[in-house]
Design an enzyme around this catalytic site. Structure first.
Site, mmCIF file in Angstrom:
data_model
loop_
_atom_site.group_PDB
_atom_site.id
_atom_site.type_symbol
_atom_site.label_atom_id
_atom_site.label_comp_id
_atom_site.label_asym_id
_atom_site.label_seq_id
_atom_site.Cartn_x
_atom_site.Cartn_y
_atom_site.Cartn_z
ATOM 1 N N ASN A 10 0.954 -1.158 -0.012
ATOM 2 C CA ASN A 10 -0.160 -0.053 0.144
ATOM 3 C C ASN A 10 1.015 1.403 0.020
ATOM 4 O OD1 ASN A 10 -1.830 2.112 0.640
ATOM 5 N ND2 ASN A 10 -2.295 1.496 2.657
ATOM 6 N N TRP A 11 1.170 1.897 -1.366
ATOM 7 C CA TRP A 11 2.002 2.949 -1.268
ATOM 8 C C TRP A 11 1.269 4.129 -0.884
ATOM 9 C CZ3 TRP A 11 4.276 2.679 -6.961
ATOM 10 C CH2 TRP A 11 4.826 1.371 -7.121
ATOM 11 N N LYS A 12 0.171 4.278 -0.342
ATOM 12 C CA LYS A 12 -0.636 5.487 0.229
ATOM 13 C C LYS A 12 -0.185 6.570 -0.848
ATOM 14 C CE LYS A 12 -0.215 3.440 4.867
ATOM 15 N NZ LYS A 12 -0.157 3.513 6.050
ATOM 16 N N GLU A 98 -6.800 5.034 7.978
ATOM 17 C CA GLU A 98 -6.501 6.498 7.531
ATOM 18 C C GLU A 98 -7.694 7.078 6.900
ATOM 19 O OE1 GLU A 98 -2.882 5.708 5.572
ATOM 20 O OE2 GLU A 98 -2.036 5.150 7.487
ATOM 21 N N GLU A 166 -5.548 -4.537 10.873
ATOM 22 C CA GLU A 166 -4.549 -3.391 11.206
ATOM 23 C C GLU A 166 -4.804 -2.698 12.344
ATOM 24 O OE1 GLU A 166 -2.457 -2.284 7.205
ATOM 25 O OE2 GLU A 166 -4.264 -1.123 7.192
ATOM 26 N N GLY A 172 2.579 2.359 10.873
ATOM 27 C CA GLY A 172 3.604 3.501 10.563
ATOM 28 C C GLY A 172 4.295 3.580 11.998
ATOM 29 N N SER A 211 3.518 -2.061 10.692
ATOM 30 C CA SER A 211 4.663 -2.096 10.739
ATOM 31 C C SER A 211 5.320 -3.570 10.252
ATOM 32 C CB SER A 211 4.959 -1.690 12.289
ATOM 33 O OG SER A 211 4.846 -0.396 12.401
ATOM 34 N N GLY A 232 2.754 -0.964 4.369
ATOM 35 C CA GLY A 232 2.818 0.448 4.055
ATOM 36 C C GLY A 232 4.197 0.807 3.652
ATOM 37 N N GLY A 233 4.916 1.122 4.926
ATOM 38 C CA GLY A 233 6.036 1.948 4.558
ATOM 39 C C GLY A 233 7.052 1.130 3.838
HETATM 40 P P1 PGA Z 1 3.075 0.435 7.865
HETATM 41 O O1 PGA Z 1 1.453 0.706 7.290
HETATM 42 O O2 PGA Z 1 3.411 -0.772 7.315
HETATM 43 O O3 PGA Z 1 3.667 1.559 7.312
HETATM 44 O O4 PGA Z 1 2.629 0.444 9.289
HETATM 45 C C1 PGA Z 1 0.621 -0.364 7.041
HETATM 46 C C2 PGA Z 1 -0.874 0.101 6.292
HETATM 47 O O5 PGA Z 1 -1.443 1.357 6.777
HETATM 48 O O6 PGA Z 1 -1.501 -0.612 5.526
#
Ligand code: PGA
Length: 252
Positions: A10-12, A98, A166, A172, A211, A232-233
């Protein structure tokens, strides 16, 4: 039944066209030299979907990060599920924490989005998870159960729905729940879906997100009822993302 794990990037809201294309070229090279034993999906920002879709190799699918609950019409700025499908997306994330936080999305809206995704032939990845305050109050199981009950659509066949657990406080932050805590929530979601949908409910893949990094991926992906990860990250770095894919395993 063989159950391949599913690793989702998920590149957001990150990256312009050049950066996204460079990342996906790096992923394509990894997929060629070191084919994954899991299913892989990338969910770039909507502005990059066409570029990334054109560069993705076979074996890596394309997905959106959100879709509208309605099909078409006067909804400025929204993107219909059918528009994502038109760009060769196969999946769409809905109800990410989010979006629930930034845009006030309720579980009822998330359910409508998931149903719209299914109607357009996409598989929704429905996100649920408790806040830190809810966890501290001992309400994790109740909060997640209610989100699952209210956020997933009425109908599914086991293959047109994915649920991602999640915990909001793990996203994050570098923090993750313990193995036992992840196992407990995933077992509970699996049982809840089985009660509601029978065998189809049991077949729904459950992802863990929050994370996930190369350093903890193997441990997390080995937990019962963890069918993959929503990353994500770490998905913004092709090497890190690929080592998470390599940490996946095939379940029988
Ligand atoms: P993260 O994000 O891996 O940066 O914690 C996960 C997500 O929000 O899908």
């Amino acid at each position: 039944m063989i159950r391949r794990q599913f690793i989702v990037g998920n590149w957001k809201m990150n990256g312009l066209r050049a950066e996204g294309s460079a990342r996906v070229r790096a992923l394509a090279e990894r997929a060629r030299t070191d084919p994954p034993s899991c299913d892989v999906l990338v969910c770039p920002p909507a502005t990059l979907l066409a570029d990334i879709g054109a560069l993705l190799p076979e074996g890596i699918a394309l997905g959106g990060q959100d879709c509208a609950a309605t099909e078409t019409g006067a909804h400025t700025g929204d993107i219909a599920a059918s528009m994502l499908a038109d760009l060769a997306c196969k999946f769409v994330i809905v109800g990410h924490s989010e979006r629930r936080a930034d845009h006030g999305e309720t579980s009822a809206l998330v359910r409508a989005k998931a149903a719209a995704a299914q109607a357009a032939g996409l598989c929704p990845i429905v996100c649920v998870g408790e806040s830190l305050a809810q966890r501290r109050a001992g309400r994790t199981r109740a909060v997640v159960a209610q989100q699952v009950a209210r956020s997933i659509p009425e109908r599914q066949n086991g293959h047109d729905l994915i649920v991602a657990y999640e915990p909001v406080w793990a996203i994050g932050t570098g923090l993750t729940p313990s193995r036992a805590e992840i196992a407990e929530v995933h077992r509970a979601i699996n049982a809840q879906l089985a009660r509601r949908f029978g065998a189809a409910g049991k077949a729904v893949r459950l992802l863990y997100g929050g994370s996930v990094k190369p350093a903890n991926a193997a441990e997390i992906l080995a937990i019962d009822h963890v069918d993959g990860a929503l990353v994500g990250g770490a998905s913004l770095n092709a090497a890190d993302f690929w080592s998470i894919c390599e940490a996946s395993r095939t379940r029988r």
